[in-house]
Enzyme design. Sequence first.
Site, PDB file in Angstrom:
ATOM      1  N   SER A  50      -8.825 -24.701 -98.976  1.00  0.00           N
ATOM      2  CA  SER A  50      -8.745 -23.262 -98.881  1.00  0.00           C
ATOM      3  C   SER A  50      -7.753 -23.032 -97.727  1.00  0.00           C
ATOM      4  O   SER A  50      -7.129 -21.796 -97.802  1.00  0.00           O
ATOM      5  CB  SER A  50      -9.960 -22.488 -98.524  1.00  0.00           C
ATOM      6  OG  SER A  50     -10.640 -22.833 -97.332  1.00  0.00           O
ATOM      7  N   HIS A  51      -7.323 -24.069 -96.802  1.00  0.00           N
ATOM      8  CA  HIS A  51      -6.340 -23.978 -95.959  1.00  0.00           C
ATOM      9  C   HIS A  51      -5.283 -24.765 -95.837  1.00  0.00           C
ATOM     10  O   HIS A  51      -4.581 -25.252 -95.034  1.00  0.00           O
ATOM     11  CB  HIS A  51      -6.951 -23.740 -94.534  1.00  0.00           C
ATOM     12  CG  HIS A  51      -7.578 -22.322 -94.356  1.00  0.00           C
ATOM     13  ND1 HIS A  51      -8.881 -22.385 -94.733  1.00  0.00           N
ATOM     14  CD2 HIS A  51      -7.328 -21.071 -93.830  1.00  0.00           C
ATOM     15  CE1 HIS A  51      -9.259 -21.124 -94.564  1.00  0.00           C
ATOM     16  NE2 HIS A  51      -8.547 -20.392 -93.998  1.00  0.00           N
ATOM     17  N   GLU A 191     -11.772 -19.189 -99.883  1.00  0.00           N
ATOM     18  CA  GLU A 191     -12.736 -19.560-100.674  1.00  0.00           C
ATOM     19  C   GLU A 191     -12.895 -18.468-101.931  1.00  0.00           C
ATOM     20  O   GLU A 191     -13.137 -19.008-103.200  1.00  0.00           O
ATOM     21  CB  GLU A 191     -14.136 -19.769-100.150  1.00  0.00           C
ATOM     22  CG  GLU A 191     -14.053 -20.892 -98.871  1.00  0.00           C
ATOM     23  CD  GLU A 191     -13.942 -22.449 -99.521  1.00  0.00           C
ATOM     24  OE1 GLU A 191     -14.232 -22.720-100.904  1.00  0.00           O
ATOM     25  OE2 GLU A 191     -13.607 -23.274 -98.808  1.00  0.00           O
ATOM     26  N   LYS A 234     -27.774 -10.488 -87.243  1.00  0.00           N
ATOM     27  CA  LYS A 234     -27.496 -11.338 -86.290  1.00  0.00           C
ATOM     28  C   LYS A 234     -25.799 -12.123 -86.390  1.00  0.00           C
ATOM     29  O   LYS A 234     -25.247 -12.058 -85.397  1.00  0.00           O
ATOM     30  CB  LYS A 234     -28.176 -12.377 -86.114  1.00  0.00           C
ATOM     31  CG  LYS A 234     -29.826 -12.066 -86.007  1.00  0.00           C
ATOM     32  CD  LYS A 234     -30.671 -13.382 -85.613  1.00  0.00           C
ATOM     33  CE  LYS A 234     -32.104 -12.756 -85.334  1.00  0.00           C
ATOM     34  NZ  LYS A 234     -33.289 -13.883 -85.081  1.00  0.00           N
TER      35      LYS A 234
HETATM   36  P1  NDP Z   1     -17.793 -23.987 -94.758  1.00  0.00           P
HETATM   37  O1  NDP Z   1     -18.962 -23.211 -94.780  1.00  0.00           O
HETATM   38  O2  NDP Z   1     -17.428 -24.863 -95.549  1.00  0.00           O
HETATM   39  O3  NDP Z   1     -18.182 -25.052 -93.304  1.00  0.00           O
HETATM   40  C1  NDP Z   1     -18.481 -24.754 -92.291  1.00  0.00           C
HETATM   41  C2  NDP Z   1     -18.911 -25.618 -90.939  1.00  0.00           C
HETATM   42  O4  NDP Z   1     -20.487 -26.280 -91.700  1.00  0.00           O
HETATM   43  C3  NDP Z   1     -17.991 -26.961 -91.367  1.00  0.00           C
HETATM   44  O5  NDP Z   1     -18.262 -27.449 -89.953  1.00  0.00           O
HETATM   45  C4  NDP Z   1     -18.756 -27.749 -92.217  1.00  0.00           C
HETATM   46  O6  NDP Z   1     -18.582 -29.180 -91.956  1.00  0.00           O
HETATM   47  C5  NDP Z   1     -20.020 -27.687 -91.948  1.00  0.00           C
HETATM   48  N1  NDP Z   1     -21.240 -27.738 -93.028  1.00  0.00           N
HETATM   49  C6  NDP Z   1     -21.018 -27.691 -94.223  1.00  0.00           C
HETATM   50  N2  NDP Z   1     -22.085 -27.978 -95.058  1.00  0.00           N
HETATM   51  C7  NDP Z   1     -22.768 -28.718 -94.223  1.00  0.00           C
HETATM   52  C8  NDP Z   1     -24.049 -29.371 -94.291  1.00  0.00           C
HETATM   53  N3  NDP Z   1     -24.693 -29.280 -95.628  1.00  0.00           N
HETATM   54  N4  NDP Z   1     -24.593 -29.891 -93.063  1.00  0.00           N
HETATM   55  C9  NDP Z   1     -24.093 -29.622 -91.943  1.00  0.00           C
HETATM   56  N5  NDP Z   1     -23.060 -29.212 -91.790  1.00  0.00           N
HETATM   57  C10 NDP Z   1     -22.513 -28.543 -92.870  1.00  0.00           C
HETATM   58  O7  NDP Z   1     -16.997 -23.242 -93.831  1.00  0.00           O
HETATM   59  P2  NDP Z   1     -16.261 -21.800 -94.085  1.00  0.00           P
HETATM   60  O8  NDP Z   1     -16.164 -21.626 -95.714  1.00  0.00           O
HETATM   61  O9  NDP Z   1     -17.145 -20.839 -93.239  1.00  0.00           O
HETATM   62  O10 NDP Z   1     -14.762 -21.767 -93.437  1.00  0.00           O
HETATM   63  C11 NDP Z   1     -13.870 -22.561 -94.048  1.00  0.00           C
HETATM   64  C12 NDP Z   1     -12.443 -22.675 -93.331  1.00  0.00           C
HETATM   65  O11 NDP Z   1     -12.074 -21.409 -93.113  1.00  0.00           O
HETATM   66  C13 NDP Z   1     -12.811 -23.064 -91.683  1.00  0.00           C
HETATM   67  O12 NDP Z   1     -11.995 -23.921 -91.465  1.00  0.00           O
HETATM   68  C14 NDP Z   1     -12.302 -21.815 -91.042  1.00  0.00           C
HETATM   69  O13 NDP Z   1     -11.641 -22.190 -89.767  1.00  0.00           O
HETATM   70  C15 NDP Z   1     -11.372 -21.177 -92.261  1.00  0.00           C
HETATM   71  N6  NDP Z   1     -11.187 -19.938 -91.657  1.00  0.00           N
HETATM   72  C16 NDP Z   1      -9.861 -19.375 -91.117  1.00  0.00           C
HETATM   73  C17 NDP Z   1      -9.592 -17.980 -90.722  1.00  0.00           C
HETATM   74  C18 NDP Z   1      -8.468 -17.678 -90.181  1.00  0.00           C
HETATM   75  O14 NDP Z   1      -8.455 -16.382 -89.997  1.00  0.00           O
HETATM   76  N7  NDP Z   1      -7.619 -18.548 -89.840  1.00  0.00           N
HETATM   77  C19 NDP Z   1     -10.612 -17.127 -91.138  1.00  0.00           C
HETATM   78  C20 NDP Z   1     -11.908 -17.623 -91.836  1.00  0.00           C
HETATM   79  C21 NDP Z   1     -12.195 -18.989 -92.004  1.00  0.00           C
HETATM   80  P3  NDP Z   1     -17.625 -29.836 -92.994  1.00  0.00           P
HETATM   81  O15 NDP Z   1     -15.915 -29.386 -92.661  1.00  0.00           O
HETATM   82  O16 NDP Z   1     -17.380 -31.329 -92.787  1.00  0.00           O
HETATM   83  O17 NDP Z   1     -17.925 -29.445 -94.560  1.00  0.00           O
END
Ligand code: NDP
Length: 339
Positions: A50-51, A191, A234
């Site tokens: 997604s990035h 996403e 929260k």
């Molecule tokens: P996710 O929900 O995909 O993941 C969030 C975190 O949870 C990650 O560290 C991920 O690790 C971890 N994770 C996921 N599944 C599990 C699991 N089953 N057990 C343990 N840990 C888990 O991320 P988001 O969709 O919330 O965000 C995606 C990206 O979007 C991020 O990189 C964020 O920085 C980026 N973003 C950027 C923005 C901006 O303004 N620049 C704004 C919003 C988001 P892993 O990566 O290994 O899956």
Amino acid sequence: MTTQQADGRINFDDLRSLLRNIFLNHGTSSIVADILAANCAGCERDGAISHGIFRIPGYVASLATGWVDGKAEPDVDRTSPSFIRIDARNGFAQPALAAGAEAVRTAVESAGIAIIAIRNSHHFSALWPDVEPFARDGLLALTFVNGLANVVPHGGHTAVYGTNPIAFATPVADAEPLVVDQATSVMANGEVRLHALANSPLPPGTGLDSAGRPSTDPHAILAGGALNTFGGYKGSSIALMVELMAGALTGGQLSFENDFGECVGAQTPKAGQLLMVIDPTRGGNAGFAQRVSLLCSRLIDAGQDRLPGQRRYASRLNAQRLGIPISQDNLFQLRTLAG
Ligand code: NDP
């Protein structure tokens, strides 16, 4: 870029070089092109799609409309032994952070902590690339970014917050750093856009349509609707904290203050970023990385299936061995943009 099935592979250096040419071809300085290309290729390599290259049209549109200055030279000001203010001057956040590297090093060495407050910056990427390198140097890093208002506060009907991500990285003894990187919305906006491209519905509770009704349609959420924060009230309070840390403490602007004006089609949010970098040895705990390792083992023993960041590291390893998956269609589009 599309969500087409990858039918080819490209190695990291080739992708980085291709992306560098795109940034240069669309008006960035050489240093900005280097930093953004490495960042974006790293996201694609790590499966943070997604990035990754999916974001390139958004970068190009923001540059083409003049919404962001691809040649901005950040202004770094160390206002106390540990507080570093950086004016990105309407440029990208990552070059602004890079410009502060020397000041951060000096602050951490002398005070044990650096607070880096970046304003007038555009952050259009994942946050893990901002924090993981600090953990590789034995430091803890925590960061907050605000963005474009597309998230409603808990119980509300109007978008106020950005998807306001948080990332945290820490060294782990004898292992890769532990990196947590997540939006404070139910889902990152990227996403939702990937779901829209694939015409696939979102889970219930993801967001609202433009009339404030609950919706699982990614198109409705993107067309004037909004996302919910994660975790009810929260999560909403955590989004509030991020908004203030990134958008107000930095001297930047709040997510709802973004106004694209004449820059139709621009996509990058003009916002702020706060980072805290901490030397864990100052906590009187020379064995901090071992303590992190102990806790990580205990989490797995307790039944957690994996640690945050592990999926990315697995994807990185795979890409290093086999190359980064990419569709021929996307490769063609990137080559066209690179000129
Ligand atoms: P996710 O929900 O995909 O993941 C969030 C975190 O949870 C990650 O560290 C991920 O690790 C971890 N994770 C996921 N599944 C599990 C699991 N089953 N057990 C343990 N840990 C888990 O991320 P988001 O969709 O919330 O965000 C995606 C990206 O979007 C991020 O990189 C964020 O920085 C980026 N973003 C950027 C923005 C901006 O303004 N620049 C704004 C919003 C988001 P892993 O990566 O290994 O899956």
